[in-house]
Design a protein around this motif. Structure first.
Motif, short mmCIF file in Angstrom:
data_model
loop_
_atom_site.label_atom_id
_atom_site.label_comp_id
_atom_site.label_asym_id
_atom_site.label_seq_id
_atom_site.Cartn_x
_atom_site.Cartn_y
_atom_site.Cartn_z
N ILE A 105 0.84 -1.21 0.00
CA ILE A 105 0.00 0.00 0.00
C ILE A 105 0.86 1.25 0.00
N PHE A 106 1.83 1.31 0.93
CA PHE A 106 2.69 2.50 1.00
C PHE A 106 3.60 2.62 -0.22
N GLY A 107 4.05 1.48 -0.74
CA GLY A 107 4.87 1.49 -1.96
C GLY A 107 4.08 1.99 -3.16
N ALA A 108 2.83 1.54 -3.27
CA ALA A 108 1.98 1.98 -4.38
C ALA A 108 1.69 3.48 -4.28
N LEU A 109 1.37 3.95 -3.07
CA LEU A 109 1.08 5.38 -2.88
C LEU A 109 2.31 6.24 -3.20
N LEU A 110 3.48 5.80 -2.72
CA LEU A 110 4.72 6.54 -3.00
C LEU A 110 5.04 6.53 -4.48
N GLY A 111 4.89 5.34 -5.11
CA GLY A 111 5.18 5.22 -6.54
C GLY A 111 4.26 6.07 -7.39
N VAL A 112 2.96 6.09 -7.06
CA VAL A 112 1.99 6.91 -7.80
C VAL A 112 2.33 8.39 -7.67
N TYR A 113 2.63 8.81 -6.44
CA TYR A 113 2.98 10.23 -6.22
C TYR A 113 4.22 10.64 -7.02
N LEU A 114 5.26 9.81 -6.96
CA LEU A 114 6.50 10.13 -7.69
C LEU A 114 6.29 10.10 -9.20
N ALA A 115 5.50 9.13 -9.68
CA ALA A 115 5.26 9.01 -11.12
C ALA A 115 4.48 10.21 -11.66
N ILE A 116 3.50 10.68 -10.89
CA ILE A 116 2.70 11.84 -11.31
C ILE A 116 3.55 13.10 -11.37
N ASN A 117 4.48 13.23 -10.43
CA ASN A 117 5.28 14.46 -10.32
C ASN A 117 6.70 14.29 -10.84
N LEU A 118 6.95 13.20 -11.57
CA LEU A 118 8.33 12.88 -11.98
C LEU A 118 8.95 13.97 -12.85
N SER A 119 8.19 14.48 -13.82
CA SER A 119 8.74 15.49 -14.74
C SER A 119 9.17 16.74 -14.00
N SER A 120 8.34 17.22 -13.06
CA SER A 120 8.69 18.42 -12.30
C SER A 120 9.84 18.15 -11.34
N ILE A 121 9.88 16.95 -10.75
CA ILE A 121 10.99 16.60 -9.85
C ILE A 121 12.30 16.56 -10.64
N PHE A 122 12.25 15.98 -11.85
CA PHE A 122 13.44 15.89 -12.71
C PHE A 122 13.91 17.29 -13.12
N SER A 123 12.97 18.17 -13.44
CA SER A 123 13.31 19.55 -13.82
C SER A 123 13.98 20.29 -12.67
N THR A 124 13.45 20.08 -11.45
CA THR A 124 14.04 20.71 -10.27
C THR A 124 15.46 20.19 -10.04
N PHE A 125 15.64 18.89 -10.25
CA PHE A 125 16.97 18.28 -10.10
C PHE A 125 17.95 18.87 -11.12
N GLU A 126 17.48 19.08 -12.36
CA GLU A 126 18.33 19.70 -13.39
C GLU A 126 18.71 21.13 -13.01
N GLU A 127 17.76 21.85 -12.43
CA GLU A 127 18.04 23.23 -12.01
C GLU A 127 19.08 23.26 -10.90
N LEU A 128 19.00 22.30 -9.98
CA LEU A 128 19.99 22.23 -8.90
C LEU A 128 21.37 21.91 -9.44
N LEU A 129 21.42 21.03 -10.47
CA LEU A 129 22.70 20.69 -11.08
C LEU A 129 23.22 21.80 -11.99
N GLY A 130 22.28 22.61 -12.51
CA GLY A 130 22.67 23.69 -13.41
C GLY A 130 22.97 23.24 -14.81
N ARG A 131 22.44 22.08 -15.21
CA ARG A 131 22.65 21.58 -16.58
C ARG A 131 21.51 20.65 -17.00
N LYS A 132 21.33 20.54 -18.32
CA LYS A 132 20.29 19.67 -18.87
C LYS A 132 20.83 18.25 -19.00
#
Length: 413
Positions: A330-357
C-alpha cells in the motif's frame, strides 16, 4: 471473542513488539524493502510508458509512418496510385514527395542534408511537423521564390536568418566523367524545431520546384499515415503489393524502430530486475517469521493444547506475514503513484539544482523526463508483490504448525 481467532492473533502478533530487537529490525526492513521495490517499479515503468508515448505522439507525428519509393523514374500514374493508397484499410492519409540529397552553402559554410520536396496541401495528412515551424506553416513554401524551410540548428550552423538566401548544390550523376554540381538559389522562409536528429538532417522545399530541378513530371515517393503505428510495416507491404510498380518499401520501424525496441527491452528488464528486488524484500518476511515462531513456541504449544488445529496456527503466521506485505504494498503503491505523477517536475528541479540539462533536445527527441502512469500496472505490481509476500509465509507457518506441545511445555516446566 473476536472471530476468526487466526486473524485476531495474527494481527496482534504483527503489531506487538518483539522481545528480540533484531526481529523487529528485520520486520521493518522487509516492509521498507517492499515499499521501495514497488515504488521504484511503478516509477520505472511509468517512465518507460512516458518515453513510449513521447515516441508515438512526437517523433511519429513528424515522420511518415510508411513510405513507398519508386525504384526507377517516377510514379507515372500518380493520381490513381494515391487514390489507391488512401483507400487501403488502415491508411488515414497519403501525400506525394520527392527526396534528394543536397549540399547547402552560405559563403564558406556548408551543410549536407536530405531535402524533402513536399505537397503542402496534403502533407498535413501524413505529418504534424507544421506545428513546429516558426513564423507560419507550409504556406511559406512556394515555387515562385524558391522558398526553403530548414531546422533551426542548420540555419544557425550556416549563419542564416529568415529572408536571407542560401545556395543549394545538387550533384550530377555521370558515368563517364565528373561533372560540377548544379546550383540553385533559395530563400529561407521559415525554420522548425521539434528536437532530435530531424532538426539537423532535414529540409523542405515545394514538390513542383523539385520536379523542375530534376526534370520530373511526377513524384518519386508516396508517404502515408496509418491508424495503428505498430502495424506500419505490415500495412506498407500490403499497400506496395497491391500496386504494380517496383518500389522500395520503408516504414518508421526500419528507420526509428530501434528506439521502440529499446524501450520495450528496458521495460521487460525492469519488470524482471525490480520484481527480484521485491522478491528479496518479501523473503525477508521468511526470516522475520522464522524468528517470530521461535519466540512464540510456548504460545503455539498452549494454543494447540486448547484445541487449535494446524491450519489455524498456520493462518496466524500467514496473516502476520501478509500484514507486513500489505502495508509495504500500500505505502509502496502510494509513494510510486505520487513520484510518477510528479516525476517530470521533480526531474526539472533536479536539473536546475545541477545547473545543466541531462536530456538534450538536440540529441534526443525530447528534453524532459516523461512519465505516463498506468493504474492497471500499479494494481498488477502491488498484487504480485502481495502474493509474493504471502507465498513467503508458507514455510514458517508450516514450521509453526508442527511444534509439539508436550516438548515445548515440558521444557518450559
Amino acid at each position: 471473542m473476536f472471530r476468526p481467532l487466526s486473524l485476531f492473533v495474527g494481527l496482534r502478533y504483527s503489531k506487538a513488539k518483539h522481545k528480540n530487537k533484531f526481529v523487529s529490525f528485520i520486520s521493518m526492513a522487509s516492509i521498507f524493502g517492499i515499499v521501495l521495490g514497488v515504488a521504484v517499479l511503478i516509477v520505472g515503468l511509468s517512465t518507460m510508458n512516458g518515453f513510449e508515448n513521447a515516441l508515438r505522439d512526437k517523433l511519429l507525428s513528424v515522420i511518415p509512418h510508411a513510405e513507398l519509393e519508386v525504384v526507377k523514374g517516377d510514379f507515372e500514374d500518380e493520381t490513381n496510385i494515391l487514390a489507391q493508397v488512401r483507400a487501403h484499410p488502415g491508411v488515414t492519409g497519403a501525400s506525394p514527395y520527392i527526396v534528394m540529397n543536397a549540399l547547402l552553402q552560405n559563403n564558406i559554410k556548408m551543410k549536407a542534408l536530405q531535402m524533402r520536396a513536399i505537397t503542402p496541401e496534403t502533407e498535413t495528412q501524413v505529418t504534424a511537423i507544421e506545428k513546429y515551424i516558426k513564423q507560419g506553416g507550409w504556406e511559406l513554401l512556394s515555387t515562385t521564390d524558391s522558398s526553403i524551410i530548414l531546422g533551426e540548428p542548420v540555419a544557425k550552423q550556416l549563419g542564416l536568418s529568415v529572408g536571407e538566401h542560401v545556395t543549394l548544390l545538387l550533384p550530377q550523376i555521370s558515368s563517364d566523367k565528373l561533372r560540377a554540381p548544379r546550383k540553385f538559389m533559395f530563400t529561407l522562409t521559415g525554420t522548425f524545431k521539434m528536437g532530435g536528429q530531424v532538426d539537423s538532417t532535414l529540409g523542405f522545399i515545394h514538390i513542383n520546384k523539385a520536379k523542375e530541378m530534376l526534370n520530373l513530371n511526377h513524384a518519386t515517393g508516396i508517404a502515408f499515415k496509418v491508424d495503428d503505428v505498430l502495424q506500419a510495416q505490415v500495412l506498407s507491404r500490403e499497400v506496395a503489393y497491391s500496386i504494380p510498380v517496383y518500389m522500395y518499401i520503408k516504414s518508421w520501424i526500419t528507420s526509428q524502430g530501434y528506439l521502440y525496441q529499446d524501450i520495450q527491452m528496458v521495460k521487460s528488464l525492469m519488470y524482471v530486475i525490480l520484481l527480484l528486488v521485491v522478491a528479496v524484500a518479501c523473503f525477508n518476511i521468511v526470516s522475520t517469521l522464522v524468528m517470530a515462531v521461535n519466540e512464540k513456541r510456548g504460545d503455539i504449544a498452549i494454543l494447540k493444547t486448547m484445541g487449535a488445529d494446524k491450519w489455524s496456527l498456520r493462518a496466524i503466521f500467514i496473516v502476520q506475514g501478509a500484514f507486513n506485505g500489505l502495508v509495504g504494498c500500500i505505502f509502496g503503491a502510494l509513494l510510486g503513484v505520487y513520484l510518477a505523477i510528479n516525476l517530470s517536475s521533480i526531474f526539472s528541479t533536479f536539473e536546475e539544482l545541477l545547473g545543466r540539462k541531462l536530456l538534450s533536445g538536440d540529441i534526443y527527441f525530447i528534453d524532459y523526463l516523461p512519465s505516463q502512469l498506468d493504474y492497471k500496472q500499479v494494481f498488477i505490481i502491488a498484487g504480485v508483490a502481495f502474493v509474493m509476500s504471502v507465498v513467503a509465509t508458507i514455510y514458517p507457518a508450516w514450521t509453526a504448525s508442527n511444534i509439539e506441545p508436550a516438548k515445548e511445555l515440558g521444557y518450559s516446566h
